[in-house]
Design a protein around this motif. Structure first.
Motif, short mmCIF file in Angstrom:
data_model
loop_
_atom_site.label_atom_id
_atom_site.label_comp_id
_atom_site.label_asym_id
_atom_site.label_seq_id
_atom_site.Cartn_x
_atom_site.Cartn_y
_atom_site.Cartn_z
N SER A 172 -10.67 9.25 -1.09
CA SER A 172 -10.66 7.58 -1.79
C SER A 172 -10.76 7.38 -3.07
O SER A 172 -11.04 8.37 -3.88
CB SER A 172 -11.97 6.97 -0.90
N ALA A 221 -0.82 6.65 2.71
CA ALA A 221 -2.39 6.37 2.98
C ALA A 221 -2.42 6.32 4.25
O ALA A 221 -1.63 5.50 5.01
CB ALA A 221 -2.88 5.12 1.90
N ARG A 254 -8.71 2.23 2.34
CA ARG A 254 -7.51 3.16 2.18
C ARG A 254 -7.69 4.75 1.63
O ARG A 254 -8.43 4.76 0.74
CB ARG A 254 -6.31 2.77 1.21
N THR A 294 -5.73 4.35 6.88
CA THR A 294 -6.85 3.43 6.80
C THR A 294 -8.09 3.92 7.72
O THR A 294 -7.98 4.14 8.88
CB THR A 294 -6.29 2.12 7.42
N ALA A 333 1.01 -1.19 0.04
CA ALA A 333 0.09 -0.19 0.18
C ALA A 333 0.82 1.21 -0.13
O ALA A 333 2.01 1.41 0.59
CB ALA A 333 -0.87 -0.02 1.12
N SER A 356 -11.20 -0.50 6.92
CA SER A 356 -10.44 -0.77 6.31
C SER A 356 -10.14 -0.43 4.88
O SER A 356 -9.58 -0.94 4.00
CB SER A 356 -9.99 -2.27 6.29
#
Length: 724
Positions: free
Chosen positions: A650, A597, A718, A599, A593, A716
């Motif tokens: 997002s 970012a 990102r 979560t 990831a 969850s």
């Protein structure tokens, strides 16, 4: 469009006993009423289940009843205006339009969405099938697939029925591990547990231990004996490592369940890769802690592992709920006092067959090929089924007690999709973010204007209780209860759609006669009939004489005996799980990831259960609650200060919200509450519009779902956060 506020009242003050059915706790209440006005609402100390407990939502029942924005009569959208029409006109328009869509495009061109409050109002449960069943569409959706679908699928696999959901025996357990649940804010969920703070304090007072595993230091974590800030979506790895420890340290002692279990050796092999050392990086919980907690649970006199929204609404939701059941089985705590037990409600929907065992994959969605469960498709696919042309495209919608624009993933996409429908009808008493797209809105009476008996949540209750609550206030002239709306729609639709009915003329006549008979029976009359099949010696007269409820005793064992009688075993490793675990093992430790970012996870507040509760001034007053929680270190790295407006982005959208900086959340994790976002044009919610907030589901991704069931992965996610 006219509003109908409550008329002034005079006369003596009269006391009534009833319930609050706004959330799963179903707390008993004492109402003081003067004429048609509620004077006060307090907890009912005589209620054997809620024991006098009350939360702010219950007091807001008065606000809902008196709300000038609440619809009392049917309305029709004419351009941008709403015009009040008669019930007869409304039923005719709905029946005619739905029948025309079905005739031109087929049954699946009609979609159905039923929101969370549907199961809180028993008239919906008893009478909605009369109407919705006639539509014969496979495009049925509900709040189940943004919530507890993994629970139902797991119970279907292991115990043979979607509603055989073992409930924590919280009043007798000695050790409780809780993942992704916050009952001090929710009053319990798939664990109907009013007065939960006192119950958890009692657990600790008798020498027990409460362990809360959550990325955030929730209200429940704050009173726990131990809190572990797990990584979001690390729950599956952690739970599987617990199973590994149980099987590899000779801690598994299923007890009386042993003879029912199959696949134990296959299970041990399937979790071989999930050692505590191998899962530590994924879960954020070190190996020594995992082993210690597993040993403590296995060695406790009684114990329970319980997981809720945080572990259900993620990409590994089914694996998590399955692993939790396996842990309770292997420790011998399933079907054991102080462990997890199935309930024995007065009206048992499982044993009477009123709710079927379920099925999975009998059909799939048209576009994504997502599997149905129990006759419903995952709501994450709803928008694409409206927007994608072709045979079976949804062209009309029926929504009931729901606001999916704010409660389901990628709400902006669904918002656009609903605006393109040929026809839409909503059974709701507000013009909200979803119903503003309807052509017709049919408003039922509100909670204090109709009677209630909880048919669903007593199956999830931590104690067996029976309770019937008469209406607190009389039904206003010209209004209809929800069951009367469904009965009226069923009758009118049958008249319009006679030619569409399949089968012989005799079968169609039988169906019409059945609906006609059902429409004449009120829910309380159906309850009286159901009590005659109850395992308890109860009759309607007894329930009417005890509106505070009748205690039927603590939860008791019975699941193993019931399975044995049916000759059924518990297959520990369902094929879908066996296929998924190797892939999950391969993904561990390979997270590529974006390092910048964060979560995103959701959040629950005791004052907010559903979006329409935001139209009560007493529930939204005070400090703003639609704020982004962020860890102190993450804020410092981004140069952010307390209260500053930040932009959260997002894959599917972006929103702006104030930031709340706190050490009570895991670094790298941020949190927004759900149910907000009342700034859309056309919404007729005066109070909510002054406290709009932003919608979490304008960020959640409709393409991100549980890998097995299609349940929405609301947690969850990102995201990137920066100063707005």
């Amino acid at each position: 469009m006219s509003n109908h506020p409550a008329a002034p009242s005079h006369g003596p003050v009269v006391t009534h006993q009833g319930v609050c059915n706004l959330c799963e706790a179903i707390c008993g209440l004492t109402f003081q009423v003067q004429g048609e006005r509620i004077v006060s609402i307090k907890g009912n100390d005589a209620d054997p289940f809620s024991r006098g407990h009350i939360c702010p939502k219950a007091v807001a029942l008065k606000d809902v009843h008196e709300d000038p924005d609440r619809l009392r009569r049917p309305v029709r959208r004419v351009g941008t205006e709403w015009v009040e029409i008669s019930w007869d006109q409304a039923f005719d328009l709905v029946a005619r339009n739905l029948a025309e869509v079905r005739q031109q495009h087929g049954a699946n061109a009609v979609g159905i969405y039923q929101g969370n409050p549907t199961v809180h109002n028993w008239g919906n449960i008893t009478h909605s099938p009369m109407f919705l069943g006639q539509l014969k569409t496979r495009n049925r959706f509900s709040a189940t697939s943004v919530d507890q679908l993994p629970h139902h699928l797991t119970s279907y696999w292991l115990y043979g029925h979607q509603f055989l959901l073992p409930i924590p025996d919280i009043d007798r357990t000695q050790y409780m591990i809780m993942l992704g649940g916050n009952p001090l804010a929710s009053n319990g969920s798939i664990m109907t547990v009013p007065d939960v703070r006192k119950r958890l304090k009692a657990l600790q007072a008798r020498g027990g231990k409460l362990v809360v595993i959550d990325p955030r230091r929730t209200e429940t974590a704050a009173i726990a004996d131990e809190h572990l800030a797990i990584k979001p979506s690390g729950d599956a790895a952690f739970l599987l490592s617990m199973v590994h420890v149980l099987l590899n340290e000779s801690l598994a002692k299923p007890g009386h369940l042993q003879s029912l279990l199959t696949g134990l050796d296959d299970l041990k092999q399937a979790v071989a890769a999930f050692t505590p050392e191998a899962t530590a990086a994924s879960s954020g919980i070190d190996a020594d802690t995992t082993r210690r907690l597993t040993r403590e649970l296995a060695q406790a006199e009684s114990g329970v592992c319980y997981g809720r929204m945080g572990v259900s609404t993620q990409v590994n939701g089914v694996v998590c709920q399955w692993a939790i059941q396996v842990i309770n089985i292997l420790t011998g705590n399933l079907d054991k006092e102080g462990g997890t037990l199935v309930t024995h409600p007065a009206i048992d929907l499982v044993r009477t067959g009123l709710i079927g065992p379920g099925h999975v994959g009998a059909w799939h969605s048209r576009v994504r090929k997502a599997p149905e469960f129990g006759g419903e498709l995952p709501v994450a696919v709803l928008a694409e089924e409206i927007l994608t042309p072709g045979a079976g495209q949804i062209r009309a919608m029926v929504t009931s007690c729901g606001n999916p624009v704010l409660s389901t993933p990628n709400g902006q996409q669904l918002d656009r999709a609903l605006s393109q429908l040929d026809f839409m009808v909503s059974i709701d008493f507000y013009i909200n973010e979803t119903t503003r797209h309807a052509d017709i809105i049919l408003p039922p009476t509100c909670f204090v204007e109709h009677d209630h008996c909880d048919l669903i949540f007593m199956h999830f209750a931590v104690r067996n209780v029976a309770r019937y609550s008469p209406a607190i206030l009389p039904k206003p002239e010209g209004t209809l209860h929800d069951w009367e709306i469904y009965a009226g729609l069923a009758k009118r639709y049958a008249q319009h759609a006679w030619a569409l009915e399949k089968g012989s003329a005799l079968q169609r006549v039988k169906g019409m006669l059945t609906r006609s008979a059902m429409s004449r029976l009120r829910p309380d009359q159906l309850l009286a009939l159901g009590l005659r099949k109850s395992a308890y010696p109860l009759r309607m007269k007894q329930l009417r004489q005890a509106p505070q409820g009748i205690d039927l005793g603590p939860l008791r064992p019975g699941l193993a005996q019931g399975l044995s009688k049916k000759g059924r075993s518990i297959a520990l490793l369902p094929k879908a799980i066996a296929d998924e675990l190797p892939q999950l093992a391969n993904r561990m430790g390979h997270d590529r990831a974006d390092p910048n970012a964060l979560t995103l996870i959701g959040r629950r507040d005791v004052r907010s259960n559903n979006s329409w509760m935001h139209n009560s001034e007493r529930l939204v007053s005070g400090k703003a609650r639609c704020v982004l929680w962020m860890h102190t270190d993450d804020a410092a790295q981004r140069g952010l200060s307390e209260g500053q407006t930040v932009q959260i982005t997002s894959r599917v959208g972006k929103v702006d919200a104030p930031v709340f900086i706190t050490p009570d959340i895991r670094p790298g994790v941020v949190s927004l509450p759900h149910g907000w976002g009342h700034g859309r044009q056309g919404v007729k919610l005066g109070v909510a519009s002054q406290h709009p907030g932003v919608s979490l589901n304008d960020l959640t991704d409709d393409q991100l779902t549980d890998r097995i069931s299609g349940n929405a992965a609301l947690n969850s996610l990102r995201v990137h956060v920066k100063a707005a």
